[in-house]
Scaffold this active site. Structure first.
Site, PDB file in Angstrom:
ATOM      1  N   VAL A 290     -31.973 -22.730  11.635  1.00 57.50           N
ATOM      2  CA  VAL A 290     -31.862 -23.119  13.040  1.00 57.50           C
ATOM      3  C   VAL A 290     -32.729 -22.142  13.825  1.00 57.50           C
ATOM      4  O   VAL A 290     -32.516 -20.928  13.771  1.00 57.50           O
ATOM      5  CB  VAL A 290     -30.404 -23.074  13.537  1.00 57.50           C
ATOM      6  CG1 VAL A 290     -30.339 -23.504  14.990  1.00 57.50           C
ATOM      7  CG2 VAL A 290     -29.522 -23.980  12.689  1.00 57.50           C
ATOM      8  N   ASN A 493     -52.383 -18.518  -1.920  1.00 58.63           N
ATOM      9  CA  ASN A 493     -53.191 -18.824  -3.095  1.00 58.63           C
ATOM     10  C   ASN A 493     -54.682 -18.836  -2.776  1.00 58.63           C
ATOM     11  O   ASN A 493     -55.214 -17.883  -2.247  1.00 58.63           O
ATOM     12  CB  ASN A 493     -52.721 -20.141  -3.719  1.00 58.63           C
ATOM     13  CG  ASN A 493     -51.261 -20.085  -4.136  1.00 58.63           C
ATOM     14  OD1 ASN A 493     -50.774 -19.020  -4.535  1.00 58.63           O
ATOM     15  ND2 ASN A 493     -50.543 -21.181  -4.032  1.00 58.63           N
ATOM     16  N   GLY A 544     -37.027 -14.572  11.426  1.00 61.08           N
ATOM     17  CA  GLY A 544     -36.169 -13.975  12.440  1.00 61.08           C
ATOM     18  C   GLY A 544     -36.682 -12.649  12.969  1.00 61.08           C
ATOM     19  O   GLY A 544     -37.738 -12.152  12.562  1.00 61.08           O
TER      20      GLY A 544
END
Length: 627
Positions: A290, A493, A544
């Protein structure tokens, strides 16, 4: 004897005079002295050095160094260092650390996880070998500012390695077939008569309740491919350092063909606040992250401050009821009367995900949304006006292929068509959700079309897992991307800087939004932020506001905002949702967006319904529009 000595010196003196005259040294020395005398600089020799440095040769690459390091979650990854010859001396210019990306889902079996870790370690070792040997020799004496040439050579090298790998695999398959043929000719290996087990016609076989498109095979990653992406990004950083400009401006100049942009728009951050775990006793499986998105009228600094306020309140709400204060905190309260000048130390965060956010478990889909609403209300903010939400559904991890349905809750399954109806109901009930990431598997393309037509004018339908390999577009034309509002690009990559530049141009031309996202195994390198700013990405998804490797990137984004504001080149975002037309119309050709490719036209798998820009519905303010 003195005359003989003068004759011996006369030859070298003439040679020296001719040498310096050929290089215009006397003329430039005179110009420098005449220019600097009126200024009378405090550091005369420093100014002379600066003056003559304009005439020195451009720095060239002299050495590449690759080494194995650890990322933010302790996994091995690649670091690439660039050394250049600057004014006749070898000098370390910069380094970059690649982020590790795992294709293994969170609920994978231990055996599969161990195999993935071994494969990753082997890939890093191979990448270190490529950088220190082949790439070190191949790129020597090239200018670090010539990104296109370097990326072209890296692409050719990678293609050669892919062909070598295919040749080895083909040889192994031929040897296996030959061995199988010998085994079948051996009578002792054949089954004895009467021992063949007959099929039981009455036995039930588990089949899917409804046929669904099978999962596409996982794209194989060439062992050592990290070397290509790491070297390309390191060269870009070196080019910016040599040019004495920030990396984001260097990337913007590469994208705009060296035309300096007058204004730059910062990407909006998608800040992850909650990571919903999918293990017992939690029932909710659908929501992985969220995220909070600050409104566009706020500065980035103001938006981050709001997110931090909500995070503190969320931590308070998630505290178990009746929990006793820690002894350390209790002692500080008792001693407050004796020492009022000291503050209690902050409590340690015990439930922090590797994504840098809080971890919690939920029992239904509405619970985390109501929790977010409560946290915002408690700090005086209103969702939909003062803050917006985005949800990472990670639906590709939820499919039960036996039932042919998504397991959104423990024991609760829905068909792909039912998922679309569920999302429509969810957005109508919670209009402050303005983005859904991976609401469906990439194979459910029909349902992607349906959900985009139903919700495209209300929120963004973004493909992350469905577009993981979009960076391989130019070398693999079989990639199929579902209809969506935009895609999350990850620098992993063999992705090169030139690939991102061309692909963001393609997405811009198709009026798709671009999101730069960080992989799960993030490093402390903050180059991703500069890439997002320079490429003109609409969003940046960094995780976060905890863990150093993620906070470093937010700090870099704040520093860029401050620099752009100081230079008066910061442009405010003006963003709108995208509405998908019901009927397809001819799509732009690749040649309309990018330089002419080798192919004659845009590959059919990139065909998308015609897009129209539509203003936001009445329930959301215009400030929440994103494009």
């Amino acid at each position: 004897q003195q005359q003989q000595q003068q004759r011996r010196l006369q030859g070298p003196r003439q040679e020296a005079a001719e040498y310096y005259r050929d290089h215009r040294v006397p003329q430039r020395m005179e110009e420098a002295l005449n220019a600097l005398f009126p200024q009378r600089p405090a550091d005369l020799y420093g100014e002379l050095a600066n003056y003559f440095s304009k005439f020195s040769k451009a720095p060239v690459i002299c050495k590449l160094v690759g080494r194995k390091v650890l990322d933010g979650v302790g996994q091995p990854t690649l670091e690439v260092e660039i050394y250049c010859t600057v004014k006749n001396y070898e000098k370390r210019i910069c380094s970059t650390v690649m982020s590790s990306h795992s294709q293994i889902p969170e609920n994978a079996l231990p055996e599969k996880t161990e195999a993935d870790e071994k494969e990753r370690s082997d890939s890093v070792n191979t990448a270190v070998e490529w950088v220190n040997e082949s790439l070190n020799m191949m790129l020597r004496d090239l200018k670090p500012t010539d990104q296109c040439t370097v990326d072209k050579m890296l692409g050719e090298y990678f293609t050669k390695k892919v062909e070598e790998k295919k040749g080895i695999q083909k040889q192994e398959e031929e040897e296996a077939e030959a061995t199988l043929a010998l085994t079948s000719c051996n009578p002792s290996a054949t089954a004895l008569p009467g021992k063949k087990k007959a099929a039981n016609p009455g036995k039930k076989v588990a089949v899917a309740e409804r046929t669904i498109p099978p999962a596409e095979p996982v794209e194989s990653v060439l062992c050592g491919s990290l070397a290509i992406g790491g070297t390309s990004l390191a060269i870009a950083k070196a080019g910016a350092t040599i040019s004495r400009i920030p990396l984001y401006l260097h990337i913007a100049l590469l994208k705009c063909n060296q035309d300096s942009p007058k204004e730059i728009t910062l990407p909006l951050p998608m800040v992850t606040l909650l990571n919903c775990e999918k293990i017992s006793p939690s029932k909710l499986k659908l929501v992985k992250e969220v995220m909070l998105i600050p409104p566009v009228q706020l500065s980035l600094k103001q938006g981050i401050e709001r997110v931090l306020d909500i995070q503190k309140e969320m931590m308070r709400l998630l505290e178990p009821p009746g929990k006793a204060p820690s002894p350390q905190l209790a002692d500080s309260k008792k001693g407050r009367a004796h020492n009022t000048g000291k503050k209690a130390p902050p409590q340690a965060l015990k439930r922090i995900s590797h994504l840098g956010c809080l971890i919690t478990g939920c029992d239904n889909l509405e619970q985390p949304l109501l929790l977010m609403q409560t946290a915002c209300n408690n700090v005086g903010l209103e969702l939909g006006t003062d803050m917006h939400l985005a949800i990472n559904c990670a639906a590709h991890e939820l499919m039960d292929y036996v039932k042919g349905k998504y397991e959104i809750l423990t024991g609760t399954f829905k068909r792909p068509d039912e998922m679309v109806d569920m999302y429509v109901e969810l957005i109508n009930k919670f209009p402050f959700i303005i983005a859904l990431i991976d609401p469906l598997r990439k194979e459910d393309r029909q349902q992607w079309n349906h959900i985009c037509c139903a919700l495209g004018s209300k929120c963004y339908l973004i493909a992350e897992d469905a577009a993981t390999y979009i960076s391989k577009l130019k070398i693999d034309q079989n990639i199929n991307i579902p209809t969506c509002s935009g895609v999350v690009l990850k620098y992993i990559n063999q992705t090169r800087v030139s690939d991102l530049i061309e692909l963001t141009g393609l997405l811009d031309g198709q009026r798709h939004i671009t999101i730069l996202g960080s992989p799960d195994g993030e490093s402390s390198d903050d180059s991703l932020v500069d890439l997002a700013v320079g490429l003109g990405a609409r969003f940046i998804k960094l995780g976060g506001l905890s863990r150093g490797e993620r906070v470093t990137k937010y700090n870099r984004l704040l520093a860029i905002e401050e620099e752009l504001a100081k230079n008066r080149t910061l442009r405010e975002a003006n963003l709108e949702f995208i509405a998908f037309a019901e009927e397809s119309q001819p799509e732009k050709q690749l040649s309309d967006v990018l330089p002419p490719p080798k192919q004659d036209s845009l590959p059919p798998q990139l065909s998308q319904p015609a897009l129209q820009v539509r203003s936001l519905p009445a329930q959301l303010p215009e400030s929440s529009t994103l494009t």
